[in-house]
Design an enzyme around this catalytic site. Sequence first.
Site, short mmCIF file in Angstrom:
data_model
loop_
_atom_site.label_atom_id
_atom_site.label_comp_id
_atom_site.label_asym_id
_atom_site.label_seq_id
_atom_site.Cartn_x
_atom_site.Cartn_y
_atom_site.Cartn_z
N CYS A 385 -8.28 3.13 -5.20
CA CYS A 385 -7.67 1.81 -4.66
C CYS A 385 -8.72 0.64 -4.82
O CYS A 385 -8.99 0.55 -5.85
CB CYS A 385 -6.79 1.63 -3.57
SG CYS A 385 -5.19 0.68 -3.62
N HIS A 511 -3.08 6.49 -4.45
CA HIS A 511 -3.86 6.93 -3.45
C HIS A 511 -3.42 8.72 -3.55
O HIS A 511 -2.25 8.95 -2.79
CB HIS A 511 -2.89 6.30 -2.01
CG HIS A 511 -3.67 5.26 -1.75
ND1 HIS A 511 -4.73 4.91 -0.85
CD2 HIS A 511 -3.31 4.08 -1.86
CE1 HIS A 511 -4.84 3.65 -0.56
NE2 HIS A 511 -4.02 3.24 -1.20
N GLU A 513 -4.82 11.09 -2.09
CA GLU A 513 -5.36 11.65 -1.06
C GLU A 513 -3.81 12.11 -0.48
O GLU A 513 -3.81 13.06 0.50
CB GLU A 513 -6.24 10.99 -0.05
CG GLU A 513 -5.72 9.61 0.61
CD GLU A 513 -5.67 8.50 -0.44
OE1 GLU A 513 -5.79 8.69 -1.49
OE2 GLU A 513 -5.83 7.43 0.16
N1 GLN Z 1 -6.99 -4.73 -1.21
C1 GLN Z 1 -6.66 -4.08 -2.43
C2 GLN Z 1 -5.14 -4.62 -2.77
O1 GLN Z 1 -4.57 -5.00 -2.03
C3 GLN Z 1 -6.86 -2.51 -2.35
C4 GLN Z 1 -5.87 -1.93 -1.45
C5 GLN Z 1 -6.26 -0.57 -1.22
O2 GLN Z 1 -7.30 -0.06 -1.26
N2 GLN Z 1 -5.15 0.11 -0.42
O3 GLN Z 1 -5.06 -4.53 -3.96
#
Ligand code: GLN
Length: 541
Positions: A385, A511, A513
């Site tokens: 992310c 994600h 994980e």
């Molecule tokens: N802050 C980033 C976004 O909102 C990444 C979010 C995250 O790592 N879950 O796109």
Amino acid sequence: MSSSAKYIFVTGGVTSSLGKGIIAASLAKLLQARGFKVTIQKFDPYLNIDPGTLNPYEHGECYVTNDGAETDLDLGHYERFLNVRTSQANNITTGRIYNNVITKERKGEYLGKTVQVVPHITDEIKRNIFLLGESGEYDFIITEIGGCVGDIESLPFIEAVRQVRWELGPTGSLVIHLTLIPYLKAAKELKTKPTQHSVKELLEEGIQPDILVCRTEMPLPMEIRKKLALFCNVHLNSVIEAMDADTIYDVPILMRKEKLDERVLAKLKVASKEEPNLDQWKLFLSKLKNPVNEVSVGIVGKYVSLPDSYKSIAEAFVHAGAQNDCKVNVKWISSEDVTKDSVANVLNGLDGVLVAPGFGERGLEGKIEAIRFVRENKIPFFGICLGMQCSVVEFSRNVLGLTDASSTELNPKTKYPVIDMMEAQKKITMKGGTMRLGAYTCKLKKGSKAYAAYGESTIEERHRHRYEFNNKYLDQIEEAGLKPVGINPDSGLVEVVELKDHPWFVGVQYHPELKSTVLAPHPLFVKFVEASLEHKKSLTK
Ligand code: GLN
């Protein structure tokens, strides 16, 4: 027996953090291993509608389900133990209960009535308890009540449990009370009084627990068990010892030894044809405990002082390590400690580096420095992310020469917004529950590392973010060697990037994980650990 699901409630007493989630997940595992269909639900007594707006320091990781619910991290344990998916119905907060009731009130559904905690709030709690059972999919619904018995906040939940027990009769439901038996070093004694008090508290609220699960540092001698049974009105064989374990994954085995599952089945008068089949679970444990190799990986993030903030990432490494017969030593690195000058030192000796998810942070430059270092030194890299977004920023700045490149989350005025907010997100003003959430499809390019890991080209992974790879820069970035190898087929959004001419450099917008379980370790974590191991071996050749 699906249409007549049995309900098991897990309450906690004496202190918080006794591990109700792990006990609930372990019991569920044992029942599942006997061939039953089980799900677990958590009720959280706070007023937030969901934990999505909570700081990870307050509440640990926010776990996202396939249907896009932002939930308590205990749901992660449920999925990791059971290998079955959870959803919004598995996590309900006081805030959500009140919100539902108040919305109904505004619609006029209670017209003429005074809306009260009892019966309206308790009815709404009961409706949510029965929701999963009524789906007909489960034999057992295990409901964990967050917080401690005696807390003002949990009273309506306990009252709802009391009513459910009354309505379902003695074999329709049962209550397991998780408690602490402290050991007083000076007196060399285990103490039962706090448990007696907390059971009294439950009794005052109308609930007699059926089973006591006792967290303890020392084995419970027979006289202590007898004392607990006598003073808490439970059968002697329903006093269950829960010793501190080396790993949470030992707990189902410990609970089996204490016959927790047998007691539950006997009390609910459910005949079990089979002994629990824990072969695969035991195989995992034996691999976990007898590693042949060892690697060190760094996790660069913002909330590293509270590893619960990255619970699913830490657990995914446990699963992937066992799969590789490899112990994974995790070094938690605060992104603010990584600078141009310190990076070589901070990352020294690491066989792989994962850059973690995060939001609007100061430590971004540290993440970017860490990525430059592993890119140049060909150390395996896994970006998740925000970690993936940082890899795009780093590449744009240091390879493409777009010096000022950034994500508009961190620098709204950047000349090169290589990571930018989606148009649809720009109109959103409410923060809660409005990110891009839940499972989306992604198509992987054949020949990519991601494709090799998954072994298929269509995958589905969970999301929780607002910002995206800016496709205006796609051709330029791809040409220079950072390849978009995973694309959302509906929106064209970039989901996976990989670096050419690097042993293992993979960034994912989603994600992974969240989907790693004991029985199905996540393929990208498995391959990242494998690549880290290869990197380590290449250095000692
Ligand atoms: N802050 C980033 C976004 O909102 C990444 C979010 C995250 O790592 N879950 O796109």
